[in-house]
Design an enzyme around this catalytic site. Sequence first.
Site, PDB file in Angstrom:
ATOM      1  N   CYS A  28       0.841  -1.204   0.000  1.00 32.38           N
ATOM      2  CA  CYS A  28       0.000   0.000   0.000  1.00 32.38           C
ATOM      3  C   CYS A  28       0.870   1.245   0.000  1.00 32.38           C
ATOM      4  CB  CYS A  28      -0.927   0.011   1.215  1.00 32.38           C
ATOM      5  SG  CYS A  28      -0.049   0.241   2.766  1.00 32.38           S
TER       6      CYS A  28
ATOM      7  N   CYS B 157       3.465   1.700   2.737  1.00 33.38           N
ATOM      8  CA  CYS B 157       4.727   0.990   2.500  1.00 33.38           C
ATOM      9  C   CYS B 157       5.664   1.877   1.684  1.00 33.38           C
ATOM     10  CB  CYS B 157       4.474  -0.304   1.740  1.00 33.38           C
ATOM     11  SG  CYS B 157       3.237  -1.384   2.454  1.00 33.38           S
TER      12      CYS B 157
ATOM     13  N   CYS C   8      48.085 -20.359 -18.127  1.00 28.74           N
ATOM     14  CA  CYS C   8      48.246 -21.545 -17.280  1.00 28.74           C
ATOM     15  C   CYS C   8      47.175 -21.580 -16.200  1.00 28.74           C
ATOM     16  CB  CYS C   8      49.636 -21.562 -16.633  1.00 28.74           C
ATOM     17  SG  CYS C   8      49.874 -20.183 -15.481  1.00 28.74           S
TER      18      CYS C   8
ATOM     19  N   CYS D  24      46.820 -18.609 -13.904  1.00 27.60           N
ATOM     20  CA  CYS D  24      46.029 -17.505 -14.467  1.00 27.60           C
ATOM     21  C   CYS D  24      44.552 -17.723 -14.163  1.00 27.60           C
ATOM     22  CB  CYS D  24      46.210 -17.433 -15.985  1.00 27.60           C
ATOM     23  SG  CYS D  24      47.921 -17.296 -16.525  1.00 27.60           S
TER      24      CYS D  24
ATOM     25  N   ASP E 114      10.391  25.282 -33.517  1.00 27.28           N
ATOM     26  CA  ASP E 114      11.487  25.652 -34.397  1.00 27.28           C
ATOM     27  C   ASP E 114      11.050  25.360 -35.833  1.00 27.28           C
ATOM     28  OD1 ASP E 114      14.212  26.440 -34.936  1.00 27.28           O
ATOM     29  OD2 ASP E 114      14.561  24.343 -35.454  1.00 27.28           O
TER      30      ASP E 114
ATOM     31  N   ASP F 108      14.365  19.906 -32.609  1.00 35.70           N
ATOM     32  CA  ASP F 108      15.011  18.648 -32.981  1.00 35.70           C
ATOM     33  C   ASP F 108      15.847  18.054 -31.859  1.00 35.70           C
ATOM     34  OD1 ASP F 108      17.319  20.168 -32.907  1.00 35.70           O
ATOM     35  OD2 ASP F 108      17.575  20.256 -35.073  1.00 35.70           O
TER      36      ASP F 108
ATOM     37  N   ASP G 148      18.519  22.649 -30.457  1.00 37.82           N
ATOM     38  CA  ASP G 148      17.590  23.407 -29.615  1.00 37.82           C
ATOM     39  C   ASP G 148      17.651  23.024 -28.143  1.00 37.82           C
ATOM     40  OD1 ASP G 148      16.562  24.439 -32.049  1.00 37.82           O
ATOM     41  OD2 ASP G 148      15.323  22.659 -32.266  1.00 37.82           O
TER      42      ASP G 148
END
Length: 836
Positions: free
Chosen positions: A21, A24, A91, A94, A527, A727, A731
């Site tokens: 609700c 909460c 290896c 690694c 524009d 655009d 602008d």
Amino acid sequence: MSSTETSAIEAKTLRIEGMTCASCVASVEKSLSQTSGVVEASVNLATESAVVRFDPASVDFARLREAVQRAGYDVATREKTATFRVEGMTCASCVAHVEKALGNVDGVSKATVNLATESAQVSFNVEQVDPSDLVAAVAQTGYSLVVEDAGGIEEIESELEKDERKIKKAADKMWFSWALTLPIVLWMIPEMGWGYVFLGPIVYNIGLVLLGSAVVFVPGWHTIRSGFKSSKNLSPNMDALIAMGTLASVTSGIVAVLNTFGVGPAFANFAGVGGMIMAFHLTGRYIETKAKGRASQAIKKLMTLEAKEATVERDGREVKIPVSALQEGDVMLIRPGDKIPTDGVVIEGESSVDESIATGESMPVDKEPGSPVIGATINKQGFLKARATRVGKDTFLSQVIELVNQAQGSKIPIQVFADKITSVFVPVVIVVAMATFGAWMIFPDFFGSIAQWASRFLPWVDPGMGVVPLALFATIATVVIACPCALGLATPTAIMVGSGMGAQNGILIRKGAAIQVLKDVHTIVMDKTGTITEGKPGVTDVVPLSDTDETELLMLAAAAETGSEHPLGRAIVEYAAQSNGEIPKTDEFEAVSGRGIRAAVGGKSVIVGTTALLEESDVPISDEAREAKLRLENEAKTAMWIAVDGKAEALLAVADQVKPDSARAIAELTRLGFEVAMLTGDNEHTARAIAERVGVTRVIANVLPEDKEAEIRRLQGEGQKVAMVGDGINDAPALTRAEVGIAIGTGTDVAIESGDIVLVQGELSAVVKAVKLSRATYRKIVQNLFWAFFYNVVMIPLAIIGIMHPVLAEIAMAASSINVVTNSRRLQKVNIQPDA
């Protein structure tokens, strides 16, 4: 709300579990906002999510989760397993280093590295870990982790499955509760109607307590636990009210059972009522969960539209790969009927593409080499080769989905008032309920007289029960009838439906507040270039000055301009090619700077250019021809001469063409009550000519790009609320300055970050659709808030005076929430299309 020194603020969306609700929402919001390093927290009940803006240097995911847990709720975790390529391993040592580095990343549950395949399979929480975190961890050990699984639209099917599971779980609880409640109803009807107690009072009272307790503590256990947790955190929610009502009912039943054995006072048994309250509550939760799922279907459908695999060219061969493995630069092979795998640009072939999922426009869009394509749109007829330009989270569709999610998580000004009420609603109701019980005990005669009067026409009102049972009856009804849920759902469900509906129509609402602000806008400033007009020159008129065939003259002019790089020259060539096909070859070509072209085409001398060029070339021009040129120029067109073999044969006019729907859209915006103004860098004469063609009455001309923002500020200084349509690239400052910035573009070209509302279609009719959608969405919000307030204002007093049965109170409470969600869903039926 805490402050932060740093500007490196991040935003994260958390999925919150356990909210039921508006109270909460207030609890989670408060706990997050009070966390050091959090700048802002906005929690949404409808989407069950929290958008948190925070300083990552001060707070991490774990602390955000702790804050949510302190409020009595939790953050949902989504586990994902992905495979990454690891470079540099030689290896087993690694492997151990990379595995350790990945395992140490917070949020990684498992990491398995394979030396033979040079890969790492990592299981991680997507809410907490970004693939870039894994890359950085491995890089610190001296190796490279390559992210091939871009994961643009992550695990959408699992999200939909999660929604289905949630609905099924709510349905299971509802049916289980009714399986236990129906025997209660059948048992209580004879007792309530005829005073007959089936199997005797002892079995009856014990049976009601056992069945009522089973409903409350088995299918209703989650509600009881949620209410207890929220109360323990001193932020009681709706579940706390239901828990109070049902537990009080069950307790009354226990007292009644003890009385049948001669222990304690005589008392009415409301245990069955408690079971019915919980059953109706769970029924309401099920219907609400299902309705909320349907309300968010639009965006979820959008999320499932992505293609699953792509056909690409690799070493001269066709290879099918998962879309997640696509990389920028891959050449995609797209056959008729295929979904376009990701955003790209056509490099070979011609076709038409159905882009309706992105733009809302049903007409297919023609594609040729150089044309952009949008991922998940459908290739209709021709074969295309396209180079992938954006993958994963960078694709247009992914950005749209993220944008809609942000809009659904945002709040609008009208919601602030509702939030203030819901933050104190439940504690106030608890106080009112306690006061109700006290008032019945202090003024039994007054309330008893009301009960006596109501008993004449309400069969459930029994003045003979005694003052304490009647007081408890009214108190239970008061706590279960109060409903903050409807208030909490009123705004977010409408925004959820509206933003999803907008996305399907190419209208992306970036900021929810724009929905409310747009209704107060008086002036829409547009524009000119690229918004009202196409933004590129095109041929508008070919005016013959002799009997020579118009088509022949156009082809000669196009042939002369073939070698030109000037935009006007390219416009002539494109127009001729579209109109008449193949253009003749040019034998000789000379560009005269600033004046035009001289050429030899098919043995004829051709000049295309200015009056000065013709006069310089000794080509005579009649007065009538000069007047015709002046008329074209008065219409804001650039007029050029076509001369063949020393004679002026025609005038050719080129202009930035007005979009086909601009005049119609502007007329409809005017009918909707807006003043439309045009902003342009053109001179007053040219600007007026365009304005007259499209029906704009207010023209602001001679404005440099950097001065557009100042013009918006000037209009605001006149007391006007302004929406700016542009655009989104040139602008941006003006769009930001306006009360509502509307960025308009075409497909992937639109600048998504630049407006409060982003229109994917390039036509002005999309502005009309945006206005209609925002007005319709705001109307739904106001309707929802009205009914939510009206319900509580009317129902709570009826419960206080004891004439509302607790079960009917619970039915009414559930109905109010369901009404808000279903009313929001009705928004999907609203017609937002421009008038024909």
